[in-house]
Design an enzyme around this catalytic site. Structure first.
Site, PDB file in Angstrom:
ATOM      1  CG  HIS A  63      65.477   6.248  25.237  1.00 14.09           C
ATOM      2  ND1 HIS A  63      66.749   6.320  24.707  1.00 14.09           N
ATOM      3  CD2 HIS A  63      65.508   5.257  26.173  1.00 14.09           C
ATOM      4  CE1 HIS A  63      67.522   5.416  25.299  1.00 14.09           C
ATOM      5  NE2 HIS A  63      66.802   4.761  26.192  1.00 14.09           N
ATOM      6  CG  HIS A 103      64.971   7.535  29.838  1.00 14.11           C
ATOM      7  ND1 HIS A 103      65.151   7.480  31.202  1.00 14.11           N
ATOM      8  CD2 HIS A 103      63.641   7.402  29.636  1.00 14.11           C
ATOM      9  CE1 HIS A 103      63.979   7.310  31.790  1.00 14.11           C
ATOM     10  NE2 HIS A 103      63.045   7.278  30.852  1.00 14.11           N
ATOM     11  N   GLY A 153      71.263  11.509  33.289  1.00 13.94           N
ATOM     12  CA  GLY A 153      71.354  10.225  32.616  1.00 13.94           C
ATOM     13  C   GLY A 153      71.246   9.119  33.636  1.00 13.94           C
ATOM     14  CG  LEU A 155      67.302   6.635  35.350  1.00  8.35           C
ATOM     15  CD1 LEU A 155      66.585   5.331  35.078  1.00  8.35           C
ATOM     16  CD2 LEU A 155      66.484   7.815  34.853  1.00  8.35           C
ATOM     17  CG  ASN A 224      55.658   5.848  31.912  1.00  8.93           C
ATOM     18  OD1 ASN A 224      56.122   4.863  32.469  1.00  8.93           O
ATOM     19  ND2 ASN A 224      56.438   6.728  31.276  1.00  8.93           N
ATOM     20  CG  HIS A 301      62.285   2.783  27.932  1.00  7.59           C
ATOM     21  ND1 HIS A 301      62.251   3.913  28.720  1.00  7.59           N
ATOM     22  CD2 HIS A 301      63.569   2.350  27.955  1.00  7.59           C
ATOM     23  CE1 HIS A 301      63.461   4.154  29.204  1.00  7.59           C
ATOM     24  NE2 HIS A 301      64.276   3.221  28.758  1.00  7.59           N
ATOM     25  CD  GLU A 459      77.680   8.166  53.445  1.00 13.46           C
ATOM     26  OE1 GLU A 459      78.093   7.955  54.600  1.00 13.46           O
ATOM     27  OE2 GLU A 459      76.673   7.612  52.960  1.00 13.46           O
ATOM     28  CG  PHE A 487      81.652   6.092  54.238  1.00  7.78           C
ATOM     29  CD1 PHE A 487      81.567   4.717  54.083  1.00  7.78           C
ATOM     30  CD2 PHE A 487      81.820   6.603  55.500  1.00  7.78           C
ATOM     31  CE1 PHE A 487      81.636   3.869  55.175  1.00  7.78           C
ATOM     32  CE2 PHE A 487      81.887   5.764  56.614  1.00  7.78           C
ATOM     33  CZ  PHE A 487      81.790   4.390  56.446  1.00  7.78           C
TER      34      PHE A 487
END
Length: 725
Positions: A63, A103, A153, A155, A224, A301, A459, A487
């Site tokens: 990336h 990434h 990792g 996101l 970006n 990307h 949670e 939950f």
């Protein structure tokens, strides 16, 4: 600037060269970027971008775009803003950095190499996406490697982890610092991308950090405007700056995030301001893949830029297009002082701790025990040796077992997602973790020294923040989360990340049975145990009464290889005094009732353990010899020697085994020949009716077990042919 997702200058501060001149020198900082020639800074930035391009091109993977665009952010952080020690990477009071946009890992790996971490050799940097299994440059940052605080990792996880790290600093500082002795004052830095701003867990974390007034947290937004699918405005039109301000953050804008290192550093210096009352959000405009033919485009990307494109970048900047992985001496000199500066940070802190030890010897002793992750030697003796014989919900058993430990051992930080009355995890005179100036309309006032965390209805963020608390320093804080078991499906991605990183977090899952009743199938977990029993490094324990709850907590506190989950009931359970054993829990499964010439083994689990003992009694009344096994933990039982497993189950003797648990059967095929399990979701019925509705009443259980045993004796069922009764 027009308002929109790019942010607005309304209510925020814009930083440029003028503001950059306000950077002051002190013993903790190098010369300001304004004192470095622009030619040298450009050389460093170009070199960084070309290294990224070459590393991705080498094996045709990676990336490059985001890491290239973040070059100036990296220089601002590693060269100027952060306090850390590359040659002593585990220094306790170091600043923590989290790459939430994981990434862009080459951004972090390259900065770790350039700033002088010993483990990140030149050969290791070149191993990115190679076939080397010992590479320190995996596809996303991993906690095992020097300079990496947490694995990121998925996101949004990273920003929630960063909130946990910042909470840890606030709490430890409030607990141990004294006037003139700030033994804990590190800062937490986190970079996020456009995707982290959209992920739900990130939004939860931003909201909570603003509420907590975490002035020791700075987030740098690599703005970006590109995600995998294209430009951000394809899917998102919110005004990020207004959103962050509404969440209680101070916002600073940096317009030229590609080149203006001084402006970025000036913005970062605001994060160091004394007695800050708000976390800082720096909105840095960058160009993904800057300098390449695909600059500003989504294609940059997640794919190498192409050999011709990389060569063209080098040629345009006056570099030799034939040279790969070239680092000029001027760039090496730019970073050369960082290790020595880090060693000075450590020495100054060691001197401070030495003086602190003389001034506050008892407090210093406690501080050093916490840094070492030491619990009191007698912690296990604080668990009661016996419990009331009355039927007790195992959620209440938690408090019977742990109230003294929670009160007396400050290592534990307990939290819940808005379910304090339901999870029973408080202790006498507990104090809430909250800003000291916050006076809630309802509820008690707190402080940063408090150890009870009200996470709100968050949670997912709760579990991710707990991972940050656990990762601050191993054993210094043992975070405990709590919610309804159902939950923990919301929290599962963060629980998995904790397991992946072997972080010591204890999750308490209540209302874990269809016996929870009238809340209905939305609140009746039937499938989640299969997930957590299957999760590597996860210790899932489902205790059946107070004595087994004691065993579950003992096992969880001793489990240092990852998180634990203790799964408990809402409704009252019979106390099987004289049968259950906390030591038996530590082995995963154990014999509750033995029969020498047994016809069948019944396995009971958790809230339904008494179903197995009661059914065995009825079978024995009819001349069928039934033995009973309690089976609270697959994980612990798998770790036992084969001889012990055979001794407990006795299947090797030809005795069939039937498990009784109103969860789906997945996973029991390994340990049993048949099961009385759930085949669908639950139902909205009061608890006293629901078991009968699904065939878990005494008469139905007896009939099902008898029918199976007859089929077994006739040979209609063979070993390994799991039968759902």
């Amino acid at each position: 600037m027009m308002p929109g997702i790019n942010g607005t200058t309304n209510g925020s501060t814009a930083y440029g060269e003028v503001a950059a001149q306000k950077i002051i020198k002190d013993e903790h900082k190098p010369s300001a970027p304004s004192q470095t020639s622009q030619d040298d800074l450009q050389l460093v930035l170009q070199n960084f971008r070309l290294l990224i391009a070459d590393l991705c091109q080498q094996f045709g993977m990676g990336h490059p775009g985001g890491a290239i665009g973040m070059a100036a952010i990296g220089v601002a952080l590693w060269k100027y803003a952060m306090r850390y020690a590359p040659h002593q990477p585990d220094w306790f009071n170091r600043d923590r950095f989290i790459l939430s946009n994981g990434h862009t890992c080459l951004f972090q790996y390259t900065n770790i190499y350039l700033s002088g971490y010993k483990a990140m050799t030149w050969e290791q940097l070149l191993s990115y996406h190679s076939e080397r299994p010992d590479s320190l440059c995996p596809g996303h940052p991993e906690i095992e490697h020097e300079g990496i605080e947490l694995t990121t990792g998925p996101l949004g996880q990273g920003i929630a982890n960063a909130v946990g790290l910042a909470i840890a600093t606030k709490h430890l500082a409030a607990t141990f610092n004294r006037p003139g002795y700030e033994v804990v004052n590190n800062h937490t830095w986190c970079t996020v991308g456009d995707a982290c701003m959209q992920e739900g867990v990130g939004c939860e974390a931003f909201s909570y950090a603003g509420h907590l007034k975490l002035g020791n947290l700075t987030v740098i937004y690599d703005n970006n405007q590109i995600t995998c699918d294209g430009s951000v405005d394809l899917t998102n039109s919110e005004d990020v700056n207004k959103k962050m301000e509404a969440c209680g953050w101070e916002v600073v804008d940096v317009e030229d995030g590609n080149n203006d290192v001084a402006a970025i550093v000036a913005a970062m210096e605001k994060g160091r301001e004394k007695n800050r009352q708000k976390p800082l959000f720096i909105n840095v405009r960058t160009v993904i893949g800057m300098g390449s033919a695909v600059a500003g485009k989504a294609v940059s990307h997640g794919a190498p830029l192409g050999a011709d494109n990389v060569a063209a970048m080098k040629k345009a900047w006056g570099w030799n297009p034939e040279k790969m992985f070239h680092i000029p001496d001027r760039v090496k000199e730019f970073y050369a002082d960082i290790p020595q500066r880090g060693n000075r940070h450590v020495q100054q802190w060691n001197d401070l701790v030495g003086a602190y030890t003389k001034a506050y010897p008892d407090l210093a002793r406690s501080f050093k025990d916490r840094m070492a992750g030491r619990l009191p030697d007698n912690w296990a003796s604080m668990i009661p040796s016996s419990f009331p014989s009355d039927a007790t919900p195992s959620r209440k058993s938690n408090n019977l077992v742990m109230a003294k430990l929670f009160a007396d051992i400050p290592t534990f930080m307990i939290g819940t997602a808005d379910l304090t009355p339901s999870v029973n995890m408080t202790h006498k005179d507990y104090e809430i973790f909250n800003p000291p100036d916050l006076i809630p309309t309802s509820g008690a006032r707190g402080s940063y020294a408090g150890r009870y965390i009200h996470y709100g209805i968050r949670e997912h963020a709760m579990a991710a923040i707990a991972n940050g608390l656990a990762a601050y320093s191993p054993g210094t804080i043992i975070p405990i989360t709590s919610s309804f078991f159902m939950f923990y499906l919301y929290a599962a991605p963060a629980v998995r990340m904790g397991a992946l990183q072997r972080l010591k977090v204890i999750h308490v899952a209540t209302h874990d049975s269809i016996g929870a009743g009238e809340d209905g199938p939305t609140h009746q977990p039937v499938e989640l145990a299969a997930l957590y029993r299957a999760m590597p490094n996860m210790l899932y324990v489902r205790p059946g009464d107070s004595e087994e709850v004691a065993g579950a907590w003992k096992a969880a506190i001793e489990h240092d290889n990852g998180p634990s989950m203790i799964s408990v009931s809402r409704h009252a359970l019979p106390q099987l005094s004289g049968l259950t054993s906390r030591d038996g829990v530590s082995r995963g499964a154990y014999v509750l009732k033995e029969e020498k010439e047994a016809d069948i083994t019944l396995v009971g689990v958790g809230a339904e353990l008494s179903f197995a003992t009661n059914t065995a009694d009825r079978l024995n009344e009819q001349g069928i010899k039934a033995r009973v096994v309690s089976f609270p933990s697959h994980t612990l039982f798998r770790a036992q020697p084969l001889a012990y497993q055979r001794e407990v189950l006795r299947r090797n003797e030809g005795i069939p085994t039937v498990v009784i648990e109103p969860y789906v059967s997945l996973g029991w095929e390994r340990w049993a020949d048949a099961g009385i399990n759930m085949k669908g979701f639950g139902h909205s019925l009061p608890g006293k009716y629901i078991y009968k509705h699904f065939g878990f009443d005494g008469r139905s259980l007896l009939r099902k077990v008898q029918g199976f045993l007859e089929s077994w004796k006739k040979g209609d069922v063979g070993r390994g042919e799991y039968v759902e009764l």
